[in-house]
Design an enzyme around this catalytic site. Structure first.
Site, PDB file in Angstrom:
ATOM      1  N   ASP A  77       0.802  -1.208  52.465  1.00  0.00           N
ATOM      2  CA  ASP A  77      -0.168  -0.478  53.277  1.00  0.00           C
ATOM      3  C   ASP A  77       0.183  -0.467  54.760  1.00  0.00           C
ATOM      4  O   ASP A  77       0.898  -1.328  55.270  1.00  0.00           O
ATOM      5  CB  ASP A  77      -1.579  -1.036  53.081  1.00  0.00           C
ATOM      6  CG  ASP A  77      -1.660  -2.552  53.294  1.00  0.00           C
ATOM      7  OD1 ASP A  77      -0.665  -3.248  53.036  1.00  0.00           O
ATOM      8  OD2 ASP A  77      -2.736  -3.030  53.712  1.00  0.00           O
ATOM      9  N   GLU A 135      -2.786  -5.285  51.816  1.00  0.00           N
ATOM     10  CA  GLU A 135      -2.753  -6.648  52.370  1.00  0.00           C
ATOM     11  C   GLU A 135      -3.583  -6.736  53.640  1.00  0.00           C
ATOM     12  O   GLU A 135      -4.099  -7.801  53.976  1.00  0.00           O
ATOM     13  CB  GLU A 135      -1.295  -7.048  52.655  1.00  0.00           C
ATOM     14  CG  GLU A 135      -1.121  -8.497  53.104  1.00  0.00           C
ATOM     15  CD  GLU A 135      -1.399  -8.737  54.576  1.00  0.00           C
ATOM     16  OE1 GLU A 135      -1.889  -9.839  54.910  1.00  0.00           O
ATOM     17  OE2 GLU A 135      -1.146  -7.825  55.399  1.00  0.00           O
ATOM     18  N   GLU A 136      -3.730  -5.611  54.341  1.00  0.00           N
ATOM     19  CA  GLU A 136      -4.315  -5.651  55.673  1.00  0.00           C
ATOM     20  C   GLU A 136      -5.832  -5.811  55.706  1.00  0.00           C
ATOM     21  O   GLU A 136      -6.384  -6.178  56.747  1.00  0.00           O
ATOM     22  CB  GLU A 136      -3.946  -4.369  56.447  1.00  0.00           C
ATOM     23  CG  GLU A 136      -2.467  -4.247  56.783  1.00  0.00           C
ATOM     24  CD  GLU A 136      -2.012  -5.219  57.870  1.00  0.00           C
ATOM     25  OE1 GLU A 136      -2.859  -5.975  58.387  1.00  0.00           O
ATOM     26  OE2 GLU A 136      -0.813  -5.219  58.190  1.00  0.00           O
ATOM     27  N   HIS A 359       1.101  -4.937  64.983  1.00  0.00           N
ATOM     28  CA  HIS A 359      -0.140  -4.186  65.213  1.00  0.00           C
ATOM     29  C   HIS A 359      -0.150  -3.509  66.591  1.00  0.00           C
ATOM     30  O   HIS A 359      -1.199  -3.117  67.074  1.00  0.00           O
ATOM     31  CB  HIS A 359      -1.379  -5.081  65.030  1.00  0.00           C
ATOM     32  CG  HIS A 359      -1.550  -5.597  63.641  1.00  0.00           C
ATOM     33  ND1 HIS A 359      -2.784  -5.910  63.094  1.00  0.00           N
ATOM     34  CD2 HIS A 359      -0.658  -5.854  62.655  1.00  0.00           C
ATOM     35  CE1 HIS A 359      -2.620  -6.358  61.847  1.00  0.00           C
ATOM     36  NE2 HIS A 359      -1.327  -6.317  61.568  1.00  0.00           N
TER      37      HIS A 359
END
Length: 390
Positions: A77, A135-136, A359
């Site tokens: 993702d 996963e996020e 990020h």
């Protein structure tokens, strides 16, 4: 290990990674990504289970010789961030980008699928390839993969995170706790609206929220053992619409990170107590939604020792003992079920301008880190199988 073949697969990894980087998809929405991965695995003749948790894939390569079953995992993702890089593989999806390296993880695992599927008869035991969604964001995709049988008959599992805070050519991990647990909360404060010039006629939710932010910070500084790492962060506060109106509602959200389960439970209890007490002190009402997220990622010492011993001589990497970090990872769920190790593989490179943190809108990786990761994973599997011959 056939290092020459891995080197030959490096351009394949780059191709996969750049395609995925151009076409990112958010958590639980990795439909096209999943189709891309499944298409390549089918071409290789790999047994597949698809659609797990919506988009997850489990691939299995059955070796021609008896032996252990080793699993590798990649997450697929992306994040809701606008890509600000100037390069030909920048995201083509507005407001979405691979800002954490998951495209590189997926590309690396696709290359490993190619590597092992081309030499099935030589492989001892079985290889399980886990392509995981989401996963996020909690609840994450790992648990659905486990429930679907990703770890059935698996003896050990390995995973990597391409990690820009450490330089290319280095890999870090730790025996025991490597990454923190994460819990999230949302607090709704309800007061009584009114005129900004007549505060005595209202209950100011913004003032109550401001006091609450300060009170919540005291939990870690005054209630948690200083020798137990913990973080409580208020990430957002939203209240009011005009300068002369006292807001009747205010919303806060935050996250809690720690390593010790007792500390984790205590913080959750104290957050609720502080919220209720502070709201009452200001005459407001409060509602809290507290979500328990991923557990702390705990590596198995024997598998960490394996990483540390082979990373240099077999994979050409400089192994380091990594300090535990507060970001969380749902790879933790796999390690609660079977032995394994999660490794941070250096992907930063100042000489190439690859300096931005995970990020960040300009995040990128040194793509050679994928070759390092693939070589390390192959080496770890071979070392494990050699030690555990049937």
């Amino acid at each position: 290990m056939d290092k020459e073949t891995l080197v030959q697969l490096y351009p394949v990894m780059v191709g996969h990674r750049r395609y995925l980087h151009r076409h990112p998809e958010l958590s639980f929405k990795e439909k096209e990504t999943s189709g891309y991965v499944a298409g390549h695995l089918k071409r290789m003749g790999i047994e597949l289970i698809t659609g797990i948790g919506g988009t997850g894939i489990i691939g299995r390569i059955r070796g021609g010789k008896p032996g252990k079953t080793v699993a590798f995992r990649a997450d697929m993702d992306a994040l809701p961030i606008q890509d600000e890089k100037q390069c030909d593989y920048a995201s083509q999806v507005p407001g979405v980008m691979h800002a954490c390296g998951h495209d590189g993880h997926t590309a690396t695992l696709l290359a490993l699928a190619e590597y092992y599927s081309s030499r099935r008869e030589e492989v001892e035991g079985n290889i399980v390839l886990i392509f995981q969604p989401a996963e996020e964001v909690c609840p994450g995709g790992a648990r659905s993969m486990i429930e679907a049988g990703a770890l059935n008959d698996v003896d050990v599992i390995y995973g990597v995170h391409l990690w820009t805070p450490i330089p290319i050519g280095t890999a870090g991990s730790a025996p025991g706790a490597l990454m923190a647990s994460n819990d999230d909360f949302v607090i709704e404060l309800r007061g009584k609206g009114g005129h900004g010039g007549m505060p005595h006629m209202a209950i100011d939710s913004v003032v109550a929220a401001s006091a609450l932010v300060l009170q919540l910070q005291s939990i870690v500084s005054r209630s948690v053992d200083p020798l137990q790492p913990a973080v409580l962060t208020i990430g957002s506060i939203q209240g009011g619409m005009a300068q002369n109106v006292i807001a009747d509602r205010c919303r806060l959200s935050g996250t809690v990170r720690c390593f010790n389960e007792e500390t984790r439970t205590m913080i959750a209890r104290l957050v609720r107590q502080v919220v209720e007490g502070t709201a009452a002190a200001y005459g407001a009402e409060a509602e809290i939604a507290y979500t328990t997220g991923y557990p702390s990622l705990i590596n198995h010492k024997q598998e960490y020792d394996r990483f540390y011993s082979i990373a240099g001589p077999e994979a050409g990497l400089k192994p380091v003992l990594a300090a535990p970090i507060m970001p969380a990872e749902d790879f933790a769920y796999y390690l609660k079920e079977v032995p394994g190790c999660f490794v941070l593989v250096g992907a930063g490179n100042k000489d190439k301008g690859i300096i931005y943190p995970h990020h960040h809108p300009k995040f990128d990786i040194d793509e050679e880190s994928m070759l390092h990761a693939a070589t390390l994973l192959v080496a770890m599997r071979e070392a494990y199988c050699l030690e555990n011959k049937a």
